[in-house]
Scaffold this motif. Structure first.
Motif, PDB file in Angstrom:
ATOM      1  N   MET A 293       8.658  -1.361   7.095  1.00  0.00           N
ATOM      2  CA  MET A 293       9.039  -1.913   7.114  1.00  0.00           C
ATOM      3  C   MET A 293       9.112  -2.257   7.894  1.00  0.00           C
ATOM      4  O   MET A 293       8.899  -2.377   7.421  1.00  0.00           O
TER       5      MET A 293
ATOM      6  N   GLU B  18       4.259  -9.497   5.353  1.00  0.00           N
ATOM      7  CA  GLU B  18       4.193  -8.383   4.395  1.00  0.00           C
ATOM      8  C   GLU B  18       5.434  -8.410   3.503  1.00  0.00           C
ATOM      9  O   GLU B  18       6.551  -8.528   4.011  1.00  0.00           O
ATOM     10  N   ASN B  19       5.253  -8.328   2.135  1.00  0.00           N
ATOM     11  CA  ASN B  19       3.981  -7.987   1.573  1.00  0.00           C
ATOM     12  C   ASN B  19       3.168  -9.195   1.114  1.00  0.00           C
ATOM     13  O   ASN B  19       1.941  -9.150   1.103  1.00  0.00           O
ATOM     14  N   SER B  20       3.792 -10.280   0.725  1.00  0.00           N
ATOM     15  CA  SER B  20       3.035 -11.361   0.092  1.00  0.00           C
ATOM     16  C   SER B  20       3.542 -12.731   0.515  1.00  0.00           C
ATOM     17  O   SER B  20       3.763 -13.604  -0.329  1.00  0.00           O
ATOM     18  N   ASP B  21       3.711 -12.942   1.822  1.00  0.00           N
ATOM     19  CA  ASP B  21       4.274 -14.209   2.288  1.00  0.00           C
ATOM     20  C   ASP B  21       3.376 -14.976   3.247  1.00  0.00           C
ATOM     21  O   ASP B  21       3.796 -16.005   3.775  1.00  0.00           O
TER      22      ASP B  21
ATOM     23  N   THR C 258      -4.500 -10.641   5.117  1.00  0.00           N
ATOM     24  CA  THR C 258      -3.660 -11.790   5.455  1.00  0.00           C
ATOM     25  C   THR C 258      -2.274 -11.374   5.942  1.00  0.00           C
ATOM     26  O   THR C 258      -1.687 -12.030   6.812  1.00  0.00           O
ATOM     27  N   TYR C 259      -1.714 -10.278   5.388  1.00  0.00           N
ATOM     28  CA  TYR C 259      -0.332  -9.941   5.726  1.00  0.00           C
ATOM     29  C   TYR C 259      -0.167  -9.484   7.173  1.00  0.00           C
ATOM     30  O   TYR C 259       0.952  -9.344   7.659  1.00  0.00           O
ATOM     31  N   LEU C 260      -1.282  -9.293   7.888  1.00  0.00           N
ATOM     32  CA  LEU C 260      -1.228  -8.851   9.286  1.00  0.00           C
ATOM     33  C   LEU C 260      -1.345  -9.990  10.288  1.00  0.00           C
ATOM     34  O   LEU C 260      -1.261  -9.771  11.502  1.00  0.00           O
TER      35      LEU C 260
ATOM     36  N   MET D  11       7.277  -4.835  12.242  1.00  0.00           N
ATOM     37  CA  MET D  11       6.098  -5.121  11.421  1.00  0.00           C
ATOM     38  C   MET D  11       4.840  -4.999  12.260  1.00  0.00           C
ATOM     39  O   MET D  11       4.756  -5.522  13.376  1.00  0.00           O
ATOM     40  N   GLU D  12       3.825  -4.320  11.689  1.00  0.00           N
ATOM     41  CA  GLU D  12       2.657  -3.881  12.438  1.00  0.00           C
ATOM     42  C   GLU D  12       1.551  -4.912  12.569  1.00  0.00           C
ATOM     43  O   GLU D  12       0.354  -4.548  12.632  1.00  0.00           O
TER      44      GLU D  12
END
Length: 897
Positions: free
Chosen positions: A1, A176-179, A237-239, A313-314
């Motif tokens: 998280m 993350e996760n889907s934004d 994409t989430y990164l 967030m990584e």
């Protein structure tokens, strides 16, 4: 998280971009990657997807122009896609984006403008239609669009904060996760990896931050500049990350990588610890993984504010962390803060390999990211900071997982994820803490060197790709030369907690022989048919030191252990299971308790309390261990005793007479610990002593111990003239005791402090304190305050959550009565978690019906996991009060009778 021209592409820029796509390079000199990693990609067969198959993104050219004041942005995307099957339409993810135009270009300059664009808000997709079908091949899809900048930590969002010069606003992203789909049209699923070239048009006076270093920047006039970031490696994409604000950056080099810490102006000095430690961590991880960190830079970005659902967030090369998780403020920071900052830093940096370089194929295997990062954070902290003795903390993490895993509402580590909401709910104790505990157990089973060999092979084989759990197990099996995957499958593909029942031990000729039986530990299903696990068991006899090992299969095993002392099963506490001893074994361990290693004392205390509360042994057995814990025990063991007693104390809430009777016993047990530890730090004391001091003060204050409350109030009053009366390591703890027991005048005084405070970290803490009161009327005032603009939008949900710790019914009813206002302060994907967690601490039967009604009216069936878990927890708490506490009462009566 824990951001003037429109962004439309110039014709020359687009042409250059098309020519460059065939030979995209992701790194600066010295960071080259094999060309094959970037040439093409195809969606992994058999992978879950919510998008039609047949079109795969290869490279995004993304241009963003944010308008922070208006909370909007303009965007233009040119996406290189591979069309595998002829089609007249392309579907991708989108959320709250408005499309102005779209077109597609193919080989030889052929071009089609879209015939129409269909938006499916429920599926969070858009479909662009073309008059002529697209043949198999590669194309450039161009889209112009606009979007909104939010105020919660999701998508592209803003955070406002106070400074001595006035109010400031910064922009950040959290995908993350889907934004990611809320900032760019995209194939927003982890298996659709691609490269990204981001450029932004932003104010010249502000710093723009991305995953990669800035490749070039040009002034545009009118106080604006155009910033181009280098192209990323192939990633999910989430990164992707973008940040913009009035920032400062400090850097240092380590192993050929530029490390940076970015803060708001004026806070850079507080980042020194994080920057220095990140250098040591990078060297350690480069060595451990056997694959060097591949990007040219790695920034840690500290942001004011907070989220109810994550602290950091990584993002690859640009880790986002809320300030409390990255900055050490000498005025307020404690030893615990320092250790927590290190934990966050080491967790997110581990993700640069487990998660970023190698990514789970779909959210089913989220634990491959989070369980491993949690395990790496612990392993690395133990190695690089042995003086903190954090090895002992693994028992607490395991207990956190087991408390959830022993309820009927649990789920496997590898779980089926079908929706965005389910993916959001997967970030829980099973994914993080059970995942971590299972890895620790398997590492202990195969050996640390073998485990590292497997991890290195996994990293090399799957770099820049996506995996499922079995990809890792194949490497472990190969390195170990035995089927470790059979054990791993039992612990990751099915839910629940194994229980090893230890028979009566028989000692002959200097060895102890015992039969072990495997069943299942459940808190709320006493008649449940147990599942079967292959359980690696390590045991020893107290005083001998030699270990015996056995794999319990098919429910039974016989174990021969050197020595004839008290038998300890799960020696070293690497196993993920409960241990239930026969009465004679329990008695023998209680008599030898002071001779056990601290980690085994912690494990025995945890098992004893949990088994007692579940009705599997006499609850008094745990209290006997509490009595047997010597004052000379490790500070973390004493802290565990204190925390456990506080947990039992809270179980009595609402029954004043019985609670006070228990408090008298607990305070009598804790008072000698407090006297030994004292209020003042001693020169050269261990860091764990400082942590224990704060914990004892907070717990004794919670129980209402008059001396602690009086001393806290004295120090608080004296601090007006003598700041040393509340030293930084105890400032928050002292204020917490004062706030909990505040009258209206004291509450108003704290409120005035919060209003005047300009430092975001301190301001957040003060508003938390206002919501920490025992007084229901003052708690109601805190709730009302939370829905005003005064605390700040990220503090509002935090204040309501803080009230719920002492007044769950009050907080839940308030939030439900102000549903629309509260929802506006929480990101949409996390609402299914927020409300159930407000109710989770209740022990009132009425709350069950309220929570179920809320879930029925507001949540789809697929998003009720947290609501179901909270209901199960409330039912169990009621069961403990009615069925277990009477045995504790009886034991207490014998002690005082």
């Amino acid at each position: 998280m824990h951001r003037t021209p429109t962004p439309r592409f110039r014709r020359s820029q687009l042409a250059a971009a098309v020519l460059a796509l065939a030979a995209v390079t992701a790194f600066s000199a010295g960071h080259a990657a094999p060309a094959a990693k970037y040439a093409s990609a195809s969606h992994s067969p058999g992978t879950t997807t919510q998008l039609p198959r047949g079109v795969t993104p290869l490279h995004y050219i993304l241009s963003i122009t944010p308008d922070a004041a208006a909370s909007t942005f303009k965007g233009a995307a040119a996406i290189k896609v591979a069309v595998d099957t002829p089609t007249a339409s392309i579907t991708f993810n989108t959320l709250n984006l408005a499309f102005a135009a779209a077109a597609i270009e193919g080989a030889g300059g052929s071009k089609q403008v879209t015939r129409k664009i269909d938006i499916d808000a429920d599926k969070q997709t858009a479909t662009v239609h073309f008059a002529e079908p697209l043949a198999k091949g590669e194309y450039l899809l161009r889209i112009d669009y606009t979007g909104k900048i939010g105020t919660q930590a999701t998508g592209l969002f803003s955070l406002d904060y106070d400074t001595p010069q006035g109010r400031q606003r910064a922009l950040y992203t959290q995908f993350e996760n889907s934004d990611a789909r809320s900032m760019l049209p995209s194939w927003d699923e982890p298996d659709y990896k691609a490269t990204f070239a981001l450029d932004v048009v932003v104010p010249s006076s502000q710093m723009a931050v991305g995953n990669m270093p800035i490749a070039s920047s040009e002034e545009l006039g009118n106080g604006m500049k155009h910033v181009y970031f280098a192209t990323t490696p192939r990633m999910s994409t989430y990164l992707l990350f973008f940040g913009l604000g009035d920032f400062e950056r400090a850097t240092k080099m380590a192993d050929g990588t530029e490390l940076g810490v970015i803060t708001k102006k004026g806070a850079l000095a507080q980042s020194r610890f994080a920057l220095d430690e990140s250098a040591a961590l990078l060297r350690e991880y480069n060595d451990y993984f056997g694959v060097r960190y591949p990007l040219p830079k790695l920034d840690n970005i500290a942001a004011p504010g907070r989220s109810q659902f994550f602290g950091a967030m990584e993002n690859w090369g640009a880790v986002f962390t809320f300030e409390y998780g990255l900055l050490l403020d000498p005025a307020i920071s404690t030893q615990s803060d320092k250790e927590n900052i290190y934990t966050t830093l080491s967790h997110e940096m581990a993700h640069q390999w487990f998660g970023d370089l190698v990514t789970m194929r779909w959210w089913d295997d989220l634990w491959l990211n989070e369980g491993f990062a949690s395990w790496m954070e612990s392993r690395t902290t133990e190695r690089l900071h042995p003086e903190w003795n954090t090895t002992l903390s693994k028992v607490g993490g395991r207990e956190s997982a087991m408390s959830q895993d022993a309820l009927r509402t649990t789920h496997p580590v590898v779980q089926r994820i079908a929706t965005v909401e389910q993916a959001s709910q997967a970030f829980d104790g099973i994914t993080y803490q059970k995942g971590k505990a299972v890895i620790s157990m398997l590492e202990a089973y195969v050996g640390a060197d073998t485990w590292r060999t497997a991890v290195r092979s996994y990293m090399r084989k799957h770099a820049y790709g996506n995996t499922v759990s079995d990809d890792l197990w194949r490497e472990v099996d190969a390195a170990a030369g035995k089927p470790v995957s059979a054990i791993a499958h039992d612990f990751t593909l099915q839910p629940g907690v194994p229980m090893i029942t230890v028979g009566d031990a028989v000692c002959r000729k200097g060895n102890t022989r015992v039969t072990l039986t495997q069943t299942e530990f459940s808190k709320d299903q006493p008649d449940k048919k147990p599942l079967s696990w292959k359980v690696p068991v390590i045991a020893s006899t107290v005083g001998n030191g030699k270990l015996a090992r056995v794999l319990v299969k098919n429910g039974k095993a016989t174990l021969n252990v050197p020595g004839c002392g008290a038998l300890l099963v799960n020696a070293g506490q690497s196993g993920y299971y409960r241990t239930l001893y026969a009465p004679a074994g329990t008695h023998a361990l209680a008599g030898s308790f002071a001779r056990l290693a601290p980690i085994d004392q912690l494990g025995l205390l945890a098992d004893s309390q949990s088994l007692g509360m579940a009705g599997l042994q006499d609850p008094a057995a745990f209290l006997e261990l509490v009595k047997a814990t010597p004052l000379s025990a490790d500070p973390q063991v004493l802290g565990r005793v204190a925390g456990s007693l506080n947990g039992l104390y809270e179980q009595y809430a609402g029954d004043t007479a019985r609670q006070q009777a228990f408090a008298r016993f607990a305070m009598a047990r804790l008072a000698p610990m407090m006297a030994q530890t004292g209020w003042e730090a001693h020169a050269g004391e261990a860091s764990s002593v400082a942590t224990l001091r704060g914990r004892l003060i907070a717990i004794l204050g919670d129980m209402g111990e008059p001396g602690v409350i009086a001393e806290a109030r004295r120090r608080y009053a004296a601090s007006e003239q003598d700041p040393s009366a509340m030293p930084a390591p105890l400032r928050r703890t002292i204020l917490g005791v004062v706030a909990q027991h505040a009258d209206a005048a004291t509450w108003e005084q704290l409120h005035a402090r919060a209003q005047q405070e300009k430092t975001p970290l301190v301001k957040n803490q003060l508003y938390d304190l206002l919501a920490s009161t025992d007084d229901a009327a003052l708690a109601q005032r805190a709730l009302a305050l939370a829905l005003t603009d005064e605390p700040g939008v990220t503090n509002s949900p935090a204040m309501i959550s803080r009230v719920s710790r002492r007044h769950p019914e009050l907080a839940f009813d308030f939030a439900l009565a102000h549903l629309e206002q509260v929802n506006a302060r929480i990101d949409a994907s996390s609402r299914s978690r927020y409300f159930p967690r407000l109710a989770a601490g209740s022990a009132q039967p009425e709350m069950i019906a309220k929570l179920e009604a809320y879930a029925q009216a507001n949540l789809p069936a697929s998003a009720r996991g947290d609501a179901d878990s909270s209901v199960a927890g409330i039912k169990y708490r009621i069961k403990v009060r009615t069925e277990r506490l009477p045995a504790v009462d009886a034991w207490l009566a014998k002690q005082t009778g």
